[in-house]
Design a protein around this motif. Structure first.
Motif, PDB file in Angstrom:
ATOM      1  N   PRO A 173      35.344  22.764  15.669  1.00  0.00           N
ATOM      2  CA  PRO A 173      36.470  21.941  15.208  1.00  0.00           C
ATOM      3  C   PRO A 173      37.311  22.734  14.217  1.00  0.00           C
ATOM      4  O   PRO A 173      36.791  23.580  13.477  1.00  0.00           O
ATOM      5  CB  PRO A 173      35.779  20.768  14.497  1.00  0.00           C
ATOM      6  CG  PRO A 173      34.425  21.276  14.135  1.00  0.00           C
ATOM      7  CD  PRO A 173      34.050  22.279  15.186  1.00  0.00           C
ATOM      8  N   PHE A 192      44.909  29.650   5.111  1.00  0.00           N
ATOM      9  CA  PHE A 192      44.889  31.108   4.974  1.00  0.00           C
ATOM     10  C   PHE A 192      44.994  31.736   6.350  1.00  0.00           C
ATOM     11  O   PHE A 192      44.528  31.158   7.340  1.00  0.00           O
ATOM     12  CB  PHE A 192      43.598  31.570   4.284  1.00  0.00           C
ATOM     13  CG  PHE A 192      43.791  31.790   2.808  1.00  0.00           C
ATOM     14  CD1 PHE A 192      43.993  30.707   1.971  1.00  0.00           C
ATOM     15  CD2 PHE A 192      43.781  33.061   2.261  1.00  0.00           C
ATOM     16  CE1 PHE A 192      44.200  30.891   0.609  1.00  0.00           C
ATOM     17  CE2 PHE A 192      43.984  33.259   0.901  1.00  0.00           C
ATOM     18  CZ  PHE A 192      44.191  32.177   0.075  1.00  0.00           C
ATOM     19  N   ALA A 229      42.098  25.784   2.374  1.00  0.00           N
ATOM     20  CA  ALA A 229      41.112  26.234   3.363  1.00  0.00           C
ATOM     21  C   ALA A 229      41.089  27.759   3.374  1.00  0.00           C
ATOM     22  O   ALA A 229      41.912  28.399   4.023  1.00  0.00           O
ATOM     23  CB  ALA A 229      41.474  25.693   4.745  1.00  0.00           C
ATOM     24  N   ILE A 287      38.913  22.676  10.923  1.00  0.00           N
ATOM     25  CA  ILE A 287      38.761  21.845   9.725  1.00  0.00           C
ATOM     26  C   ILE A 287      40.120  21.607   9.061  1.00  0.00           C
ATOM     27  O   ILE A 287      40.473  20.473   8.709  1.00  0.00           O
ATOM     28  CB  ILE A 287      37.765  22.511   8.744  1.00  0.00           C
ATOM     29  CG1 ILE A 287      36.412  22.667   9.436  1.00  0.00           C
ATOM     30  CG2 ILE A 287      37.635  21.697   7.461  1.00  0.00           C
ATOM     31  CD1 ILE A 287      35.461  23.608   8.740  1.00  0.00           C
ATOM     32  N   LEU A 288      40.876  22.690   8.925  1.00  0.00           N
ATOM     33  CA  LEU A 288      42.193  22.569   8.270  1.00  0.00           C
ATOM     34  C   LEU A 288      43.098  21.619   9.049  1.00  0.00           C
ATOM     35  O   LEU A 288      43.709  20.712   8.466  1.00  0.00           O
ATOM     36  CB  LEU A 288      42.833  23.961   8.161  1.00  0.00           C
ATOM     37  CG  LEU A 288      44.253  24.009   7.600  1.00  0.00           C
ATOM     38  CD1 LEU A 288      44.334  23.403   6.213  1.00  0.00           C
ATOM     39  CD2 LEU A 288      44.773  25.444   7.596  1.00  0.00           C
TER      40      LEU A 288
HETATM   41  O1  C5P Z   1      43.076  29.480  13.332  1.00  0.00           O
HETATM   42  P1  C5P Z   1      42.718  30.433  12.241  1.00  0.00           P
HETATM   43  O2  C5P Z   1      41.241  30.639  12.094  1.00  0.00           O
HETATM   44  O3  C5P Z   1      43.416  31.754  12.317  1.00  0.00           O
HETATM   45  O4  C5P Z   1      43.278  29.717  10.916  1.00  0.00           O
HETATM   46  C1  C5P Z   1      42.908  30.110   9.646  1.00  0.00           C
HETATM   47  C2  C5P Z   1      43.031  28.958   8.679  1.00  0.00           C
HETATM   48  O5  C5P Z   1      42.484  27.768   9.241  1.00  0.00           O
HETATM   49  C3  C5P Z   1      42.235  29.180   7.444  1.00  0.00           C
HETATM   50  O6  C5P Z   1      42.850  28.444   6.415  1.00  0.00           O
HETATM   51  C4  C5P Z   1      40.865  28.605   7.794  1.00  0.00           C
HETATM   52  O7  C5P Z   1      40.129  28.246   6.649  1.00  0.00           O
HETATM   53  C5  C5P Z   1      41.252  27.414   8.622  1.00  0.00           C
HETATM   54  N1  C5P Z   1      40.299  27.086   9.701  1.00  0.00           N
HETATM   55  C6  C5P Z   1      39.555  25.935   9.635  1.00  0.00           C
HETATM   56  N2  C5P Z   1      38.713  25.599  10.669  1.00  0.00           N
HETATM   57  C7  C5P Z   1      38.599  26.390  11.731  1.00  0.00           C
HETATM   58  C8  C5P Z   1      39.353  27.561  11.824  1.00  0.00           C
HETATM   59  C9  C5P Z   1      40.186  27.887  10.773  1.00  0.00           C
HETATM   60  O8  C5P Z   1      39.652  25.210   8.638  1.00  0.00           O
HETATM   61  N3  C5P Z   1      37.769  26.055  12.707  1.00  0.00           N
END
Ligand code: C5P
Length: 413
Positions: A315, A335, A281, A317-318
């Motif tokens: 939401p 990430f 992600a 996603i990760l």
């Molecule tokens: O919570 P934060 O945005 O700091 O976390 C970053 C990581 O979570 C990244 O890998 C990002 O692609 C993923 N992410 C996600 N969905 C979200 C927020 C972050 O997949 N809504």
């Protein structure tokens, strides 16, 4: 376009073979690309190729005298076909004419180039051929039979592309462009850490609409995620890339799904995740989206009143993928783009999201750039991937992921 790394063919020795075809003029540029990337290049030409470009041109561009005859006695043992093929890290025949492909298919060695292809140690010297011919010649059953045969014999066939042809017709049979040939060669020479694996990647920003003409987004360019997609494909993986709105070309061999919003990204990712071994992600997903999307453009009314926007959380996603039942869950990589306390935040994020690996970087100093520096945070601690191009870092990250990956689900013990 993700820029190739300068010097990525350093210490590589490439034999470039030309058979007859108008596309020989593109091979002159291809040789320049290889030399720029640091490769040593030995050009070998058939008699027919010498009708299209001169050995003098190819010698000037490669910095080495060209070989064109199997009776050439410049090699001390007078066995050019043996010496040239043993010294190569790879042989690229571009253009490969219909006749040359037929010679390869039949194992013939009437000219030096065909002879050295036949004599190459196949287990350690890959042979790549870039066909170039009229579309009818390409479509002919004999050519298709020969191409299938050389593929079955382990030759990598690059292209051909479709488009305008020198003969004035339009169709399949154009040789790939010099930069595409270079990228294919570089990809072929990468270690196949992820052969047989399926990798799902999110990249870029998301765009959360306010009304039909406005929205909120962020400064992610998508370059890191696209570089990882390319590196994973080079490492032999089947790669699916779910991309937010970015202006980047799809890496070769990668299946791409374009989305706009976080909700669309989640809807694309969730059904695909169980069929993948790895989920990376990299997308900078918007944390919030406007609670209501206006159906029409919100207008100024001249009174100076400003609209009030309410937000709801998107939401994660990760985290959603990381919380799939174990049998459906790919190995997850997150990430963390931070502005301060990068490693501490990454450690916390790894636990909070429930993923085995978080890749931390300093957001403001990497957004939109071609370079970066990464810190890998896993259960055992931290490991730094020092400053470099995003592509070089992506290749290093792919190797790190491959080293940590459990055996394939359902694979042999
Ligand atoms: O919570 P934060 O945005 O700091 O976390 C970053 C990581 O979570 C990244 O890998 C990002 O692609 C993923 N992410 C996600 N969905 C979200 C927020 C972050 O997949 N809504």
């Amino acid at each position: 376009m993700i820029e190739a790394t300068a010097g990525e063919l350093m210490h590589r020795h490439i034999v470039v073979g030309l058979s007859g075809g108008v596309a020989c003029y593109k091979t002159a540029e291809f040789v320049r690309e290889l030399v720029k990337a640091g490769a040593g290049v030995q050009v070998v030409m058939t008699d027919a190729a010498c009708q299209f470009v001169t050995p003098l041109t190819m010698q000037a561009l490669s910095g080495r005298a060209v070989f064109a005859s199997q009776w050439d006695v410049r090699q001390p043992n007078a066995m050019a076909h043996i010496e040239l093929s043993r010294a190569a890290d790879a042989i690229v025949v571009a253009p490969a004419s219909a006749d040359f492909i037929a010679q390869l298919a039949q194992g013939r060695g009437g000219e030096l180039l065909a002879l050295l292809c036949l004599a190459r140690p196949a287990e350690r010297v890959p042979l790549l051929v870039a066909p170039a011919m009229n579309r009818e010649m390409w479509a002919h059953p004999a050519t298709q039979r020969n191409v299938a045969q050389i593929r079955a014999d382990g030759v990598t066939v690059l292209g051909p592309a479709a488009g305008d042809q020198a003969c004035g017709e339009v169709g399949d049979g154009r040789m790939l462009e010099p930069d595409e040939l270079r990228d294919e060669l570089v990809a072929c020479l990468q270690p196949k850490h992820l052969a047989g694996r399926r990798v799902l990647i999110t990249a870029g920003p998301t765009f959360e609409a306010i009304d039909p003409v406005r929205g909120i987004t962020n400064r992610s360019s998508g370059k890191m995620g696209f570089a990882i997609a390319r590196a994973a494909a080079e490492a032999g993986a089947d790669v699916t890339l779910v991309a937010g709105p970015v202006h980047l070309a799809t890496p070769r061999g990668v299946a791409r799904i374009d989305v706009q919003s976080a909700e669309q990204m989640l809807a694309a990712v969730l059904p695909l995740a169980p069929a993948h071994d790895v989920f990376v992600a990299t997308a900078a997903v918007a944390d919030w989206r406007p609670a209501h999307r206006a159906g029409q453009k919100i207008k100024k009314d001249g009174s100076g009143a400003v609209p009030t926007l309410a937000f709801v959380e998107n939401p994660d996603i990760l985290a959603s993928v990381a919380h799939l039942p174990q049998a459906e869950r790919p190995w997850c990589v997150g990430f963390a783009a931070e502005t301060h306390d990068v490693v501490r935040h990454a450690r916390e994020k790894r636990i909070r999201k429930g993923v085995p690996l978080v890749v931390a970087n300093h957001g403001p100093s990497t957004f939109g750039r071609d370079d970066n520096a990464l810190v890998l945070v896993d259960a055992d601690g931290e490991r730094e991937l020092p400053h470099g191009s995003k592509l070089a870092l992506a290749r290093a990250l792919v190797a790190e992921i491959a080293a940590r990956l459990p055996r394939p689900r359902g694979g042999a013990a």
